[in-house]
Scaffold this motif. Structure first.
Motif: not given
Lengths: 322, 675
Positions: B366-378, B460-463, B571-577
């Motif tokens: 589904a994501t074409h990568t094996r690196n966990m740091e590029e997953y998220g929210g799956l 999700p950490r990446t597109s 902390c008042g900012l918009n949450l990003t990955s």
């Protein structure tokens, strides 16, 4: 292993034990807080304050983060269920628990690990750094406590000839197979005590009263919870505290626990049990006032000591028994 | 029984040949290859069941034109158990592959991939069935070669070629030791048939037996991936296509466990000194602990799973090693318990490891990568894959009431039973192994909390991760089936244990099935009912009841309030990955606490703003853990081997005349020797 008793009596006992665990646990938290307040020369909230907190939380509207998944809402139930189930494997006021056959000390430890696994996931699920920080720290503390815990209980199990908690307690209460030399027991007791402080998130490992991001562990994982979900988690953590105090009280000093099912024995057992856990709560409250929280990476040494103590307990057992 | 055997072999052979003859339509090749493989696996499952319950072992043999080689097969309880495991995972992998290989239509030859896949299943099956040393070696070598070709499926990538080469060399080093093992056994028996190994004409002297023990442990240990021979495994397994990784990690390495049991318990008839078992135990404990520790530091999901295979092989060897120790002290009932624990963990690990590799393959798909740091929210985007992966993660973390918990619990019990051993050293060593297993268990829990939490939860950490979609239904079915098997093996151990007891009893000769089950089978009670008992059905029931109690409590006191949704407070900012905890951050405390083992090197480069050194423009952070085994064990060996090869170049002059002269001299020498 399995006491001969009618099924209705067995179910009644299980339910009674669940009720005791559920009802007494908030009072223990209240008692510890009261002791701390008095030692710090404060008046402090009443012992029954945690009940009011729980009632309030249950009746509040929960706010959920938009980033979270079903893991986040399922976790409070899983944590609650695994903690109560673990609590049912250990005898509270009657030594012959009907659920004794369902699991031994390993099952007890791994049931609590099931709750911890989901709590770690929930901490990561919110997406904020605080949750991840708490999860990561919880994982390292748990990694160091579990081996010590298993070694310590194993030293006790050898004396009683069983790893099933109810059998250990029953035999110790009836003074069957007790070693003449208590050194193995003492070593294991001190190991378990350190483990309990770490497992239940008390000072010097974690501070339940803090919300400072640099120090919190358990509180960081549950930071995003509110309303009824928080109520369940708070209740579960109170039950976990009570279960571990029960473990110390009944495995190391089971005397007074009901070894038969007569009403007299059961009521004496319950009264003695309440006195024992209240005493332990006093002790924990005092410790929390006397010590400062350790730096996270100094906790390693403390838990290393616990492991060595447990190992020495095992060694003493074999040496003294030949 | 013979019909099932021929059905299985014929299906695999059809799958081996037909795709190559098919018209060049990848879809048809895909269906033909994996359909035949599924049929073959079904035949294998049938054969395994018949073999487990049948009264006598099935034997068949076809003589060959070559001396010493007979194509003999024998299906006894031990073979059947491993055959069943291989075929079960083979069936799931065949279903999974139908969907998984569609991603490669037009890129690589599906016919070749499918054909090799069938060959791989066939050779693994033959390894467990072979009843002749020579035949076994041929099947073993073919299995290694075919799996090498499968590893280098994507051979246009340099790292895949490197992984393949590493695997090829290591597996042949292992094979060399195995050949020596069989040659030594041949010395005593004068024949390559397994029957002759079992009953040699003159018993082997003790020195030779010890040599065979060590050679077999090194040779098969290389394939099983025990520390320190594990280094090839985290390279080779992730490089292969995911359904192949599942087979390699789930079952191929188990053929080595099969062979070790065959040699120690069958050929030697269980006649060995206590220290053999102790060596196996130590190898198991070290593999389990180091396997999980290296897995924690791995952020490539498939490499992480490969390291967990090292860990689980270690747990299996802990059970078997404890069994060997008990057996050498004559405590046969406990020996059976240890072996049951090891075998139960064998099938459990096959199931959940295949499931997890399928999950990792789905993420890759589904994501074409094996690196966990590029997953998220799956979990939101791939709910089925996520749920199945969660069940696999809970199982491998050995949490109740899943199958991993039951077998790890049995391993614990067999280690705790050490108090019955007469020797004080063993009495102490086995509980220490249990403590190492406890540490392994909780670290595995951490590792899979990381794997699931970082990959499936939060933002999700990446597109890649953002646009992931759920995988085709064949892949989901394969994962769903294995998830169900995980739960079934966890909740119904009373059905599995008597069967595994037959296998263990066939090797050790004493059955403990009736002592293992208490309360009409509702509780497991290893040998001594007073000492310990476990009932996963009861635990599952109580867990369900208490969860219902929680729901009830909520319903009674305020469950009616609707939930409100809002953003996570950042902390008042918009949450990003980028605010999320990363996999590297999650394991940082563990890296620090166990820094003696990891020996991490950290590099931090900061570029500051020109105006002020208080503000950083860019930061670059790198950390590596020392590849201890590579530096101190492999590199010297490789340096020595290539140095030797350089010296040997003197004889390789490159001139044809010189080579002709070599041949002539050799011929003359041989003739003289013959005279």
């Amino acid at each position: 292993m399995i006491p001969d008793q009618p099924i209705a009596q067995a179910i009644a006992l299980i339910l009674a034990q669940a009720v005791v665990l559920l009802c007494v646990s908030p009072a223990i938290v209240g008692l510890i807080n009261k002791v701390k307040a008095r030692l710090q020369c404060r008046q402090g909230a009443g012992i029954l304050q945690p009940y009011a907190d729980l009632k309030k939380l249950f009746r509040k509207q929960p706010v959920l983060s938009t980033t979270t998944t079903w893991i986040f809402t399922a976790t409070p139930y899983i944590v609650f269920a695994s903690t109560v189930t673990a609590g049912l494997l250990i005898p509270v006021f009657a030594s012959q628990m009907p659920l004794n056959f369902a699991g031994n000390i390993i099952a007890f430890v791994y049931l609590l690990a099931l709750g911890r696994f989901f709590l770690i996931l929930a901490g990561l699920d919110s997406g904020s750094s605080f949750g991840g920080m708490g999860s990561s720290r919880e994982a390292i503390v748990a990694s160091l406590t579990e081996p010590a815990m298993i070694m310590a209980i194993f030293a006790i199990a050898l004396t009683a000839g069983s790893t099933n908690l109810s059998t250990i307690v029953h035999r110790t209460a009836l003074l069957e197979g007790i070693a003449t030399d208590p050194s193995a027991h003492l070593m294991a007791l001190s190991a378990v005590f350190i483990v309990v402080l770490a497992e239940t998130g008390r000072v010097p490992v974690d501070n339940p009263a803090t919300h400072l991001e640099l120090t919190m562990i358990h509180e960081a994982m549950v930071l995003e919870y509110s309303g009824r979900y928080l109520a369940l988690l708070e209740w579960a953590s109170a039950i976990k505290l009570l279960v571990f105090l029960t473990l110390i009280a009944n495995v190391f000093a089971p005397w007074g626990i009901a070894t038969s099912f007569t009403p007299m024995a059961l009521s004496v057992g319950l009264a003695v049990y309440l006195i024992k856990v209240a005493g332990l709560a006093l002790l924990i409250g005092t410790i929390e006032c006397m010590f400062a929280k350790l730096r996270l990476f100094r906790v390693t040494d403390l838990l290393g000591v616990a492991f060595i103590l447990a190992l020495l307990g095992l060694l003493f057992f074999y040496m003294l028994r030949g | 029984m013979a019909i099932l055997f021929f059905l299985m072999v014929a299906s695999y052979a059809a799958g081996l040949l037909l795709p190559l003859c098919c018209p060049a339509r990848p879809k048809i090749q895909n269906l033909v290859a994996h359909g035949s493989a599924a049929f073959g696996s079904l035949g294998g499952i049938g054969l395994g069941i018949v073999g487990l319950f049948g009264p006598d072992p099935l034997t068949m043999s076809v003589p060959s034109a070559l001396p010493l080689l007979t194509f003999a097969v024998r299906l006894d309880a031990l073979s059947s158990f491993f055959l069943l495991t291989i075929s079960l995972i083979g069936l799931a992998a065949s279903i999974y592959a139908v969907g998984y290989v569609t991603a490669w239509y037009g890129h690589i030859s599906i016919a070749l991939l499918g054909s090799l896949y069938n060959g791989f299943l066939l050779t693994m099956t033959l390894v467990t069935l072979a009843d002749d040393g020579f035949f076994f070696l041929i099947a073993w070598e073919l299995m290694s070669l075919v799996s090498y070709f499968l590893v280098v499926t994507e051979h246009e990538k340099a790292d895949v070629r490197h992984a393949g080469l590493f695997y090829l060399i290591m597996t042949h080093v292992g094979t060399a030791f195995i050949i020596l093992t069989f040659l030594l056994l041949f010395e005593g028996s004068g024949s390559f048939s397994f029957d002759a190994f079992r009953h040699p004409e003159q018993p082997l002297p003790d020195g030779i037996r010890t040599t065979v023990f060590v050679l077999a442990l090194v040779g098969f240990g290389t394939k099983a991936g025990v520390v320190p021979l594990h280094v090839w495994l985290p390279y080779a397994h992730p490089a292969a296509p995911s359904h192949i990784s599942a087979l390699m990690s789930g079952v191929m390495i188990k053929t080595a466990i099969y062979a070790l049991l065959r040699v120690y318990f069958d050929f030697f008839g269980g006649q060995f000194p206590w220290w053999w078992g102790f060596v196996v135990l130590v190898v198991g404990a070290v593999s389990a602990l180091l396997g999980v520790m290296y897995a924690l530091m791995e952020h490539d999901l498939k490499s992480l799973l490969a390291y967990h295979s090292v860990e689980n092989i270690g747990i299996i060897l802990l059970g078997i090693g404890a069994g060997m120790i008990f057996h050498s002290y004559g405590l046969d009932e406990l020996a059976v318990l240890g072996v049951i624990a090891g075998l139960y963990h064998t099938i459990n690990h096959a199931v959940f490891k295949a499931l997890l590799f399928f999950g990792a393959g789905s993420l890759l798909y589904a994501t074409h990568t094996r690196n966990m740091e590029e997953y998220g929210g799956l979990l939101r985007r791939m709910p089925w894959t996520g749920a199945c992966f969660l069940i696999g993660a809970v199982s491998i973390a050995a949490l109740p009431p899943t199958n991993g918990f039951v077998s790890e619990w049995l391993v614990f019990q067999s280690l705790f039973m050490s108090y019955q051993i007469p020797s004080l050293a063993m009495k102490l060593m086995l509980p220490i192994a249990a403590a190492m297993l406890a540490l392994t268990g909780v670290l595995a829990m951490t590792c899979f909390a990381k794997a699931f939490g970082i990959s499936f939860l939060a933002l999700p950490r990446t597109s890649h991760a953002k646009h992931a979609q759920e995988v085709p239904w064949t892949m989901r079915i394969a994962m769903g089936v294995l998830s169900a098997v995980c739960l079934a093996l966890g909740l119904a151990p009373m059905l599995a244990v008597p069967i595994i007891d037959r296998v263990a009893a066939s090797m050790i000769g004493s059955s403990i099935a009736d002592k293992m089950l208490a309360l009409d089978g509702w509780a497991l009670a290893p040998v001594n009912v007073e000492f310990s008992s476990l009932s996963t059905p009861a635990l599952g029931l109580v867990l369900a009841a208490t969860a219902a109690l929680g729901l009830g409590l909520v319903a009674c006191c305020g469950g009616t309030f609707p939930r409100r949704y809002s953003k996570t407070w950042a902390c008042g900012l918009n949450l990003t990955s980028r605010m999320e905890y990363s996999a590297a951050g999650f394991v940082q405390p563990i890296k620090r606490v166990f820094s003696t083992i990891y020996q991490p090197t950290v590099k931090l480069e900061t570029e500051f703003l020109e105006e002020s050194r208080y503000f950083a423009k860019r930061r670059r952070f790198e950390f590596h853990i020392a590849p201890v085994f590579q530096t101190y064990f492999y590199d010297p060996v490789i340096a020595f081997m290539s140095g030797l090869a350089d010296r040997m170049r003197i004889v390789q002059g490159g001139s044809l005349h010189l080579y002709l002269a070599y041949m002539f001299v050799t011929l003359v020498v041989l003739l003289l020797a013959a005279l």
